[in-house]
Scaffold this active site. Structure first.
Site, PDB file in Angstrom:
ATOM      1  CE1 TYR A 176     -43.017  -8.869 -32.833  1.00 41.58           C
ATOM      2  CE2 TYR A 176     -40.991  -7.653 -33.247  1.00 41.58           C
ATOM      3  CZ  TYR A 176     -41.860  -8.277 -32.369  1.00 41.58           C
ATOM      4  OH  TYR A 176     -41.566  -8.292 -31.019  1.00 41.58           O
ATOM      5  CG  ASP A 177     -39.643  -4.613 -37.877  1.00 38.28           C
ATOM      6  OD1 ASP A 177     -39.798  -5.624 -37.177  1.00 38.28           O
ATOM      7  OD2 ASP A 177     -38.601  -4.395 -38.532  1.00 38.28           O
ATOM      8  N   GLY A 219     -46.284  -3.404 -37.562  1.00 37.14           N
ATOM      9  CA  GLY A 219     -47.437  -3.712 -36.691  1.00 37.14           C
ATOM     10  C   GLY A 219     -47.221  -3.103 -35.312  1.00 37.14           C
ATOM     11  CG  ASN A 269     -31.390 -21.022 -33.299  1.00 40.22           C
ATOM     12  OD1 ASN A 269     -32.348 -21.765 -33.241  1.00 40.22           O
ATOM     13  ND2 ASN A 269     -31.016 -20.401 -34.397  1.00 40.22           N
ATOM     14  CG  PHE A 270     -25.994 -19.759 -30.258  1.00 40.50           C
ATOM     15  CD1 PHE A 270     -26.333 -19.970 -31.585  1.00 40.50           C
ATOM     16  CD2 PHE A 270     -25.174 -18.667 -29.956  1.00 40.50           C
ATOM     17  CE1 PHE A 270     -25.887 -19.114 -32.589  1.00 40.50           C
ATOM     18  CE2 PHE A 270     -24.721 -17.803 -30.952  1.00 40.50           C
ATOM     19  CZ  PHE A 270     -25.087 -18.019 -32.273  1.00 40.50           C
ATOM     20  CD  GLN A 301     -23.145  -1.322 -33.380  1.00 39.29           C
ATOM     21  OE1 GLN A 301     -23.488  -0.430 -34.148  1.00 39.29           O
ATOM     22  NE2 GLN A 301     -22.022  -1.284 -32.721  1.00 39.29           N
ATOM     23  NE  ARG A 302     -32.332  -3.060 -33.124  1.00 41.13           N
ATOM     24  CZ  ARG A 302     -33.147  -4.000 -33.552  1.00 41.13           C
ATOM     25  NH1 ARG A 302     -33.505  -4.990 -32.816  1.00 41.13           N
ATOM     26  NH2 ARG A 302     -33.608  -3.959 -34.779  1.00 41.13           N
TER      27      ARG A 302
HETATM   28  N1  LIG Z   1     -38.665 -11.748 -25.893  1.00 46.62           N
HETATM   29  C1  LIG Z   1     -38.138 -10.684 -26.472  1.00 46.62           C
HETATM   30  O1  LIG Z   1     -36.919 -10.587 -26.604  1.00 46.62           O
HETATM   31  C2  LIG Z   1     -39.035  -9.548 -26.949  1.00 46.62           C
HETATM   32  C3  LIG Z   1     -38.409  -8.436 -27.543  1.00 46.62           C
HETATM   33  C4  LIG Z   1     -39.209  -7.387 -27.989  1.00 46.62           C
HETATM   34  C5  LIG Z   1     -40.573  -7.420 -27.803  1.00 46.62           C
HETATM   35  N2  LIG Z   1     -41.160  -8.500 -27.223  1.00 46.62           N
HETATM   36  C6  LIG Z   1     -42.628  -8.492 -27.107  1.00 46.62           C
HETATM   37  O2  LIG Z   1     -43.047  -9.031 -25.865  1.00 46.62           O
HETATM   38  C7  LIG Z   1     -44.255  -9.775 -26.037  1.00 46.62           C
HETATM   39  C8  LIG Z   1     -44.072 -11.184 -25.506  1.00 46.62           C
HETATM   40  O3  LIG Z   1     -43.015 -11.812 -26.228  1.00 46.62           O
HETATM   41  P1  LIG Z   1     -42.459 -13.262 -25.859  1.00 46.62           P
HETATM   42  O4  LIG Z   1     -41.001 -13.247 -26.067  1.00 46.62           O
HETATM   43  O5  LIG Z   1     -43.011 -13.702 -24.567  1.00 46.62           O
HETATM   44  O6  LIG Z   1     -43.077 -14.104 -27.063  1.00 46.62           O
HETATM   45  P2  LIG Z   1     -44.042 -15.379 -27.056  1.00 46.62           P
HETATM   46  O7  LIG Z   1     -44.237 -15.750 -28.483  1.00 46.62           O
HETATM   47  O8  LIG Z   1     -43.515 -16.409 -26.125  1.00 46.62           O
HETATM   48  O9  LIG Z   1     -45.364 -14.780 -26.429  1.00 46.62           O
HETATM   49  C9  LIG Z   1     -46.396 -14.211 -27.170  1.00 46.62           C
HETATM   50  C10 LIG Z   1     -47.697 -14.810 -26.670  1.00 46.62           C
HETATM   51  O10 LIG Z   1     -48.775 -14.200 -27.378  1.00 46.62           O
HETATM   52  C11 LIG Z   1     -49.678 -15.228 -27.776  1.00 46.62           C
HETATM   53  N3  LIG Z   1     -50.410 -14.741 -28.954  1.00 46.62           N
HETATM   54  C12 LIG Z   1     -49.934 -14.524 -30.209  1.00 46.62           C
HETATM   55  N4  LIG Z   1     -50.905 -14.072 -31.009  1.00 46.62           N
HETATM   56  C13 LIG Z   1     -52.027 -13.971 -30.242  1.00 46.62           C
HETATM   57  C14 LIG Z   1     -53.358 -13.565 -30.484  1.00 46.62           C
HETATM   58  N5  LIG Z   1     -53.744 -13.155 -31.711  1.00 46.62           N
HETATM   59  N6  LIG Z   1     -54.257 -13.614 -29.470  1.00 46.62           N
HETATM   60  C15 LIG Z   1     -53.881 -14.043 -28.221  1.00 46.62           C
HETATM   61  N7  LIG Z   1     -52.622 -14.447 -27.933  1.00 46.62           N
HETATM   62  C16 LIG Z   1     -51.706 -14.397 -28.931  1.00 46.62           C
HETATM   63  C17 LIG Z   1     -48.805 -16.412 -28.048  1.00 46.62           C
HETATM   64  O11 LIG Z   1     -49.491 -17.648 -28.061  1.00 46.62           O
HETATM   65  C18 LIG Z   1     -47.790 -16.305 -26.914  1.00 46.62           C
HETATM   66  O12 LIG Z   1     -48.249 -16.951 -25.752  1.00 46.62           O
HETATM   67  C19 LIG Z   1     -44.585  -9.726 -27.532  1.00 46.62           C
HETATM   68  O13 LIG Z   1     -45.526  -8.729 -27.757  1.00 46.62           O
HETATM   69  C20 LIG Z   1     -43.268  -9.366 -28.169  1.00 46.62           C
HETATM   70  O14 LIG Z   1     -43.440  -8.664 -29.375  1.00 46.62           O
HETATM   71  C21 LIG Z   1     -40.413  -9.579 -26.799  1.00 46.62           C
END
Ligand SMILES: NC(=O)c1ccc[n+]([C@@H]2O[C@H](COP(=O)([O-])OP(=O)(O)OC[C@H]3O[C@@H](n4cnc5c(N)ncnc54)[C@H](O)[C@@H]3O)[C@@H](O)[C@H]2O)c1
Length: 312
Positions: A144-145, A147, A189-190, A275-276
């Site tokens: 993830y990181d 990527g 979770n909580f 911490q973040r």
């Molecule tokens: N929610 C957070 O706190 C947070 C924090 C940092 C970054 N983000 C980023 O924001 C974005 C959305 O996150 P989220 O919290 O809504 O997560 P989420 O998992 O609910 O949403 C991700 C969506 O992408 C879709 N997806 C995954 N792989 C795919 C692929 N190969 N092709 C097409 N669709 C695909 C999933 O089905 C899902 O609908 C992500 O890129 C995530 O990395 C979110």
């Protein structure tokens, strides 16, 4: 009115973004492979003639005609992104290449949902955008990181090499309705554990801190970033700087749910940051953006959502 594509549009953040863009009068094309997202998140939009839902995996090329692209596709919680780590890296990297290629052909503005995880386990606190991060390249979180880091590299190279109009934000922990109930993220979770009367699992001693941003504030930040002048690329941190320990969060959730669940302590996961906290000076300055929703109000909405979901 613009034709706007959102990859990952059926996920937690993506579905709220679909709502906002439709409300603003745009045409929305929602792309998702439903790995962690769900049709239920956008089912209320299916009868809207300005909304279109397409099942597609962003690791494969896509040919559509749109004016703007928001690239959100990527599983965001450790449970989900570690389930198939190779696919996670492919989604970030091949997904970015495919979407950037599309944006280049269309000369479309393109937005990248990057993450605070690019900072890894940071040595400086709070983290400004100029901080390069401290990331383990070979650990279980690296898919993830790294990527996401590589996706940022691609965005900036497309910008430098092809003059592509890019907008990159780094999202810090965000929560709210439509989070996945089993994604192992701390807020969901909580709440789910408290609603089910199960023990609340706290990793480590619960003194590690996180900042939590409510989804409505985050989506507002996305829209403002996308509305900035051409040439302003970011990256821009988006998050709520209010910091809470995991113990404080657990206590707030217990009191809002009215639950008698016990707190149980488990070992910290590998490479879990202690911490973040975002430094949002740039977002304030360039986007005139600060989060408005306090933790208590945001948690109330989220508890309400999960209560309905679990009783359905
Ligand atoms: N929610 C957070 O706190 C947070 C924090 C940092 C970054 N983000 C980023 O924001 C974005 C959305 O996150 P989220 O919290 O809504 O997560 P989420 O998992 O609910 O949403 C991700 C969506 O992408 C879709 N997806 C995954 N792989 C795919 C692929 N190969 N092709 C097409 N669709 C695909 C999933 O089905 C899902 O609908 C992500 O890129 C995530 O990395 C979110």
């Amino acid at each position: 009115m613009q034709r706007i594509m959102i990859t990952g549009g059926a996920g937690f953040l993506g579905s709220h973004l679909c709502d906002s863009l439709l409300k603003d009068g745009h045409d929305v094309l929602c792309i998702d492979n439903f790995f962690t997202g769900s049709k239920v998140n956008v089912s209320h939009l299916l009868t809207n003639p300005s909304f279109e839902l397409m099942r597609h995996d962003v690791t494969f090329p896509l040919h559509v005609e749109v004016d703007q692209i928001y690239n959100l596709a990527c599983p965001a919680s450790p449970v989900h992104y570690q389930h198939d780590p190779v696919q996670t890296t492919k989604t970030s990297v091949h997904g970015a290449i495919n979407m950037l290629g599309l944006a280049k052909r269309l000369k479309a503005r393109i937005f990248q949902a990057s993450t605070s995880e690019v900072y890894g386990d940071p040595e400086i606190h709070p983290q400004p955008e100029s901080y390069w991060g401290r990331v383990n390249p070979i650990g279980p979180r690296s898919c993830y990181d790294e990527g996401k880091r590589c996706a940022e590299t691609l965005f900036f190279d497309y910008h430098r090499q092809h003059d592509l109009d890019i907008k990159v934000v780094r999202i810090f922990n965000t929560y709210g309705p439509r989070m996945h109930p089993n994604d192992g993220r701390v807020v969901s979770n909580f709440i789910v554990q408290a609603l089910k009367g199960q023990d609340i699992t706290i990793y480590g001693n619960g003194q590690q801190t996180r900042s939590f941003c409510y989804v409505d504030d985050m989506v507002e930040g996305f829209l403002r970033m996308m509305g900035t002048e051409r040439g302003f690329t970011g990256p821009v941190n988006l998050g709520n700087p209010g910091e809470f320990t995991m113990l404080e969060l657990a206590e707030k959730v217990l009191s809002l749910v009215g639950s008698k669940s016990k707190l149980v302590f488990m070992p910290l996961p590998v490479d879990d940051p202690k911490q973040r906290q975002p430094d949002i000076t740039l977002a304030k300055e360039k986007l005139d953006w600060t989060p408005k929703v306090n933790l208590e109000d945001g948690l109330k909405e989220t508890v309400y959502y999960f209560r309905n979901l679990l009783s359905a």
